[in-house]
Structures are given as structure tokens and as C-alpha cells.
Design an enzyme around this catalytic site. Structure first.
Site, PDB file in Angstrom:
ATOM      1  N   ARG A  88       0.807  -1.222   0.000  1.00 32.65           N
ATOM      2  CA  ARG A  88       0.000   0.000   0.000  1.00 32.65           C
ATOM      3  C   ARG A  88       0.839   1.269   0.000  1.00 32.65           C
ATOM      4  O   ARG A  88       0.357   2.329  -0.418  1.00 32.65           O
ATOM      5  CB  ARG A  88      -0.945  -0.002   1.196  1.00 32.65           C
ATOM      6  N   ASP A 106     -15.349  10.042   7.841  1.00 37.45           N
ATOM      7  CA  ASP A 106     -14.304   9.028   7.663  1.00 37.45           C
ATOM      8  C   ASP A 106     -12.962   9.679   7.956  1.00 37.45           C
ATOM      9  O   ASP A 106     -12.827  10.909   7.929  1.00 37.45           O
ATOM     10  CB  ASP A 106     -14.322   8.457   6.242  1.00 37.45           C
TER      11      ASP A 106
END
Length: 270
Positions: free
Chosen positions: A32, A140
């Protein structure tokens, strides 16, 4: 990536977001962070770690790093039993109580299917049953997914779980059949306010207490003490008689909280 640098990253990610990063996730983390490594101009991941932990660089790069490591699995009408219970039990009960405007919060909303699903259910009930009105806050940690959620544009196959009647009311399909994306109707987009919020913060500035809080499939990434702290703060944001929805694999067993379980991972504040 060296063990030392993995340990430094894991500690930073945990302190900032509460997300556990055990040794078993080292390969996932490396994958990632490759894009961030390239964007920074670092030759290797170890060079990238040396860069971000030097001087003030972490203040600038930290947000992009956290965006890269957060998990954003989400679907429309995910765990549909929750929405059945909401429409068949909770909304009629709130209507009978005379609630005029339902305040709902989708915490960890990812790219938006959860708050848009919630908006469909609430809007359809308001239209067909004459109320209550509603407003939704969706938050979020990841700023990239919040931008996607605000746009409300999705691959067409992602809305397959949405019932046909609700698709006709709330999903805009393109005139060009070659296009494979859809968009939520403006009425739903305008009913949801999107904002960044870190569940590790000491308090959640969400305004007036909520009737509904959805925080599903998030606690599984936290250790037990962090889970307890987060749920306690979520409960503080609920009105008495309000409802907390957790993921089907999550539990609050052993937590001393003013909650009564009323359905599968649905809890009512006493």
C-alpha cells in the site's frame, strides 16, 4: 522494509488511527505504501521511512500515509438485516413517538454506500409514510474516500443489491449504455453532509445528539481497550432511545454501557 521501520510505522498508525498493524500485515503495508514511496521520490521503502520520520515531513505526509493504509470495503445494503429492522421497527416507532427530524450518523462511511443506503431508507419512509424528515452526517478518516462519497458516482454493478424500486427512485443511470457508472440523485447527495473525523479523537464534534449511529465493521481493526473507548464516545453522541448499529462480527460484551441489545448487533440507548 526493515523490521525497525515497520515497527515505527505500525506505532504511528496505531497512535493516530487506532488501527492494529501486526507483523502479519507487513507485506500488505509494503504494497500500500509503494505509491507514496514513488510520489515522495524515495528509492526504497526504507528511504521513504527515513524521509517521513525526518524533521517536519511526517506532518505533511502523515495524512497521505493514513489514507493509503485504511481499509475501505463497503457495499450498498451491506448486512441488510439492519436496514430491514430500521424500516420495519425503528422508523414506525420514531414516527409514533412524534420525532420530526431524524439525525443519523454514518461513522467510517468509506466511499459512501452506507450513508446513501441509509438515505434511501429514510427518504422512502418519509415519502411513503409522511415523515419524519431526516439529515445524515457521514464521516471518515480517509480524505480520498470522502471526495468519492461526495461525488456519489459508482460502478453500476455496485448498486445491484439496491431493490429495484429504490434504484428507480434514487439512482441515475447514464443514457449511453457503454458507460458503466451511475450516480445518486441530487436529493440524496444534498441530504448528507460529509466530513473528516478521527475516531481516536477524545470527543466527536457531531453537533446535537443522534437518533441513529452506524459504526459497522470498524471495531474489528481496534484492540479491546480502543474498542471500549470508541463505543463509549459513540454512545455519548446518541439521544436516549437512540440506536447504535455495529457490524455483525463485532461485540460489546463486557463493556459497561447504557445499551440494550434489540436485534443482531443493534443496541438501544437506555
Amino acid at each position: 522494509m526493515s523490521k525497525r521501520n515497520f515497527a515505527r510505522l505500525a506505532a504511528y498508525i496505531y497512535d493516530y488511527s487506532g488501527i492494529k498493524m501486526p507483523e502479519s500485515k507487513k507485506t500488505m503495508l509494503e504494497g500500500r505504501l509503494r505509491r507514496r514511496q514513488r510520489a515522495s521520490g524515495a528509492r526504497t521503502l526504507d528511504d521513504y521511512c527515513d524521509y517521513i520520520f525526518a524533521g517536519e515531513n511526517l506532518a505533511e505526509e502523515g495524512l497521505s500515509l493514513i489514507n493509503a493504509v485504511t481499509t475501505n470495503k463497503t457495499d450498498f445494503f451491506r448486512e441488510p438485516g439492519h436496514f430491514d429492522y430500521l424500516s420495519k421497527v425503528i422508523l414506525p416507532e420514531m414516527t409514533a413517538r412524534g420525532v420530526r427530524t431524524i439525525r443519523a450518523w454514518s461513522a467510517a462511511c468509506s466511499t459512501g454506500p452506507e450513508p446513501y443506503t441509509l438515505a434511501m431508507v429514510l427518504d422512502d419512509h418519509a415519502e411513503t409514510q409522511g415523515g419524519p424528515d431526516y439529515g445524515i452526517l457521514a464521516t471518515d478518516l480517509d480524505t480520498d474516500v470522502l471526495e468519492a462519497a461526495r461525488a456519489g458516482i459508482y460502478p453500476a454493478e455496485l448498486v445491484d443489491p439496491v431493490p429495484d424500486a429504490l434504484q428507480r427512485k434514487y439512482v441515475m443511470f447514464p443514457r449511453d449504455p457503454a458507460r458503466r457508472d451511475v450516480r445518486m440523485v441530487p436529493a440524496l447527495r444534498s441530504a448528507i453532509g460529509f466530513a473528516r473525523l478521527n475516531l481516536m479523537d477524545d470527543r466527536y464534534p457531531v453537533g446535537e445528539p443522534m437518533h441513529l449511529v452506524f459504526c459497522r465493521n470498524v471495531l474489528i481493526y481496534f484492540d479491546k481497550p480502543t474498542q471500549k473507548q470508541v463505543v463509549s464516545r459513540l454512545v455519548d453522541c446518541l439521544k436516549p432511545g437512540g440506536y447504535l448499529f455495529l457490524g455483525h462480527s463485532e461485540s460489546i460484551t463486557g463493556h459497561d454501557l447504557p445499551l440494550t441489545q434489540v436485534a443482531n448487533t443493534v443496541f438501544r440507548k437506555g
